[in-house]
Design a protein around this motif. Structure first.
Motif, PDB file in Angstrom:
ATOM      1  N   CYS A 259     -21.589 -44.555  29.794  1.00 25.49           N
ATOM      2  CA  CYS A 259     -21.691 -44.027  28.424  1.00 25.49           C
ATOM      3  C   CYS A 259     -20.503 -44.553  27.612  1.00 25.49           C
ATOM      4  O   CYS A 259     -19.345 -44.386  28.015  1.00 25.49           O
ATOM      5  CB  CYS A 259     -21.669 -42.500  28.495  1.00 25.49           C
ATOM      6  SG  CYS A 259     -21.171 -41.686  26.982  1.00 25.49           S
TER       7      CYS A 259
ATOM      8  N   HIS B 117     -26.175 -30.399  27.935  1.00 24.94           N
ATOM      9  CA  HIS B 117     -25.985 -31.549  28.813  1.00 24.94           C
ATOM     10  C   HIS B 117     -25.668 -32.765  27.962  1.00 24.94           C
ATOM     11  O   HIS B 117     -26.531 -33.600  27.676  1.00 24.94           O
ATOM     12  CB  HIS B 117     -27.233 -31.800  29.671  1.00 24.94           C
ATOM     13  CG  HIS B 117     -27.045 -32.879  30.691  1.00 24.94           C
ATOM     14  ND1 HIS B 117     -27.784 -34.032  30.696  1.00 24.94           N
ATOM     15  CD2 HIS B 117     -26.168 -32.992  31.712  1.00 24.94           C
ATOM     16  CE1 HIS B 117     -27.374 -34.793  31.696  1.00 24.94           C
ATOM     17  NE2 HIS B 117     -26.403 -34.184  32.334  1.00 24.94           N
TER      18      HIS B 117
ATOM     19  N   VAL C 297     -22.344 -35.624  27.192  1.00 27.12           N
ATOM     20  CA  VAL C 297     -21.042 -36.123  27.636  1.00 27.12           C
ATOM     21  C   VAL C 297     -20.489 -37.074  26.579  1.00 27.12           C
ATOM     22  O   VAL C 297     -21.264 -37.646  25.808  1.00 27.12           O
ATOM     23  CB  VAL C 297     -21.168 -36.863  28.995  1.00 27.12           C
ATOM     24  CG1 VAL C 297     -21.489 -35.904  30.099  1.00 27.12           C
ATOM     25  CG2 VAL C 297     -22.166 -38.014  28.936  1.00 27.12           C
TER      26      VAL C 297
ATOM     27  N   GLU D  34     -17.654 -33.865  22.152  1.00 29.36           N
ATOM     28  CA  GLU D  34     -17.403 -34.872  21.111  1.00 29.36           C
ATOM     29  C   GLU D  34     -16.153 -35.713  21.441  1.00 29.36           C
ATOM     30  O   GLU D  34     -15.028 -35.202  21.448  1.00 29.36           O
ATOM     31  CB  GLU D  34     -17.245 -34.259  19.706  1.00 29.36           C
ATOM     32  CG  GLU D  34     -18.557 -33.751  19.116  1.00 29.36           C
ATOM     33  CD  GLU D  34     -19.623 -34.841  18.976  1.00 29.36           C
ATOM     34  OE1 GLU D  34     -19.273 -35.975  18.597  1.00 29.36           O
ATOM     35  OE2 GLU D  34     -20.787 -34.577  19.275  1.00 29.36           O
ATOM     36  N   SER D  35     -16.389 -36.991  21.678  1.00 31.41           N
ATOM     37  CA  SER D  35     -15.294 -37.883  22.077  1.00 31.41           C
ATOM     38  C   SER D  35     -14.152 -37.892  21.058  1.00 31.41           C
ATOM     39  O   SER D  35     -12.980 -37.956  21.432  1.00 31.41           O
ATOM     40  CB  SER D  35     -15.819 -39.296  22.305  1.00 31.41           C
ATOM     41  OG  SER D  35     -16.471 -39.789  21.160  1.00 31.41           O
TER      42      SER D  35
HETATM   43  N1  LIG Z   1     -21.081 -37.999  19.251  1.00 27.05           N
HETATM   44  C1  LIG Z   1     -21.005 -37.859  20.690  1.00 27.05           C
HETATM   45  C2  LIG Z   1     -22.079 -38.714  21.322  1.00 27.05           C
HETATM   46  C3  LIG Z   1     -22.191 -38.463  22.817  1.00 27.05           C
HETATM   47  C4  LIG Z   1     -23.516 -38.952  23.397  1.00 27.05           C
HETATM   48  O1  LIG Z   1     -24.432 -39.376  22.677  1.00 27.05           O
HETATM   49  N2  LIG Z   1     -23.621 -38.918  24.723  1.00 27.05           N
HETATM   50  C5  LIG Z   1     -24.846 -39.256  25.400  1.00 27.05           C
HETATM   51  C6  LIG Z   1     -24.578 -40.283  26.508  1.00 27.05           C
HETATM   52  S1  LIG Z   1     -23.949 -41.798  25.883  1.00 27.05           S
HETATM   53  C7  LIG Z   1     -25.414 -38.007  26.067  1.00 27.05           C
HETATM   54  O2  LIG Z   1     -24.683 -37.151  26.527  1.00 27.05           O
HETATM   55  N3  LIG Z   1     -26.736 -37.875  26.130  1.00 27.05           N
HETATM   56  C8  LIG Z   1     -27.374 -36.730  26.763  1.00 27.05           C
HETATM   57  C9  LIG Z   1     -28.194 -37.084  27.954  1.00 27.05           C
HETATM   58  O3  LIG Z   1     -28.331 -38.273  28.234  1.00 27.05           O
HETATM   59  O4  LIG Z   1     -28.662 -36.166  28.638  1.00 27.05           O
HETATM   60  C10 LIG Z   1     -19.592 -38.232  21.136  1.00 27.05           C
HETATM   61  O5  LIG Z   1     -18.905 -39.010  20.459  1.00 27.05           O
HETATM   62  O6  LIG Z   1     -19.151 -37.691  22.167  1.00 27.05           O
END
Ligand SMILES: N[C@@H](CCC(=O)N[C@@H](CS)C(=O)NCC(=O)O)C(=O)O
Length: 123
Positions: A49, A88, A90, A107-108
């Motif tokens: 990710c 869920h 990350v 949130e990163s």
């Molecule tokens: N805006 C969020 C985006 C995080 C995001 O989109 N993470 C994705 C993985 S890259 C995720 O957790 N998706 C949920 C899943 O796949 O279950 C950040 O910056 O942390």
């Protein structure tokens, strides 16, 4: 679509590996003080990710010894994140300040700012 996602993931990991920052080296007492705080933290993350890669690079650069928890392949971590964190998604930083005081930070951008403020890190 699955292949494209897999390929992009490998690309991100390769670029990260080739350009990863060198960890800072501190005096032992300074590192011990930081380790005492980071021992209460864990990062729920997926290997490929891009938002997680960003946080892992920050952790590496500043020699923060934060446990990484694979929330994609490890069912226990996946359940914990969803049940206790609330979703869920990350990256998510779990910060434990006692059994009744656990914070789940999503949130990163917010995780990065939190670590910078907590340890007085340069961006
Ligand atoms: N805006 C969020 C985006 C995080 C995001 O989109 N993470 C994705 C993985 S890259 C995720 O957790 N998706 C949920 C899943 O796949 O279950 C950040 O910056 O942390």
């Amino acid at each position: 679509m699955k292949f494209v996602r897999w390929f992009l993931g490998r690309l991100i990991l390769t670029i990260d590996f080739l350009t990863r920052p060198k960890p800072v080296v501190r005096a032992k007492n300074a590192q011990d003080a930081i380790d005492a705080v980071t021992t209460k933290m864990s990062l729920y993350q997926f290997q490929a990710c891009p938002f997680c890669v960003k946080i892992r690079r920050q952790i590496r650069k500043h020699s923060l010894h934060i446990e990484l928890r694979d929330a994609k392949n490890n069912e226990a971590f996946k359940d914990e994140l969803t049940r206790e964190g609330g979703k869920h998604k990350v990256p998510c930083l779990r910060i434990e300040n006692g059994p009744q005081n656990v914070k789940w930070l999503y949130e990163s951008k917010d995780i990065k700012s939190y670590l910078e403020a907590e340890f007085g890190l340069a961006a």
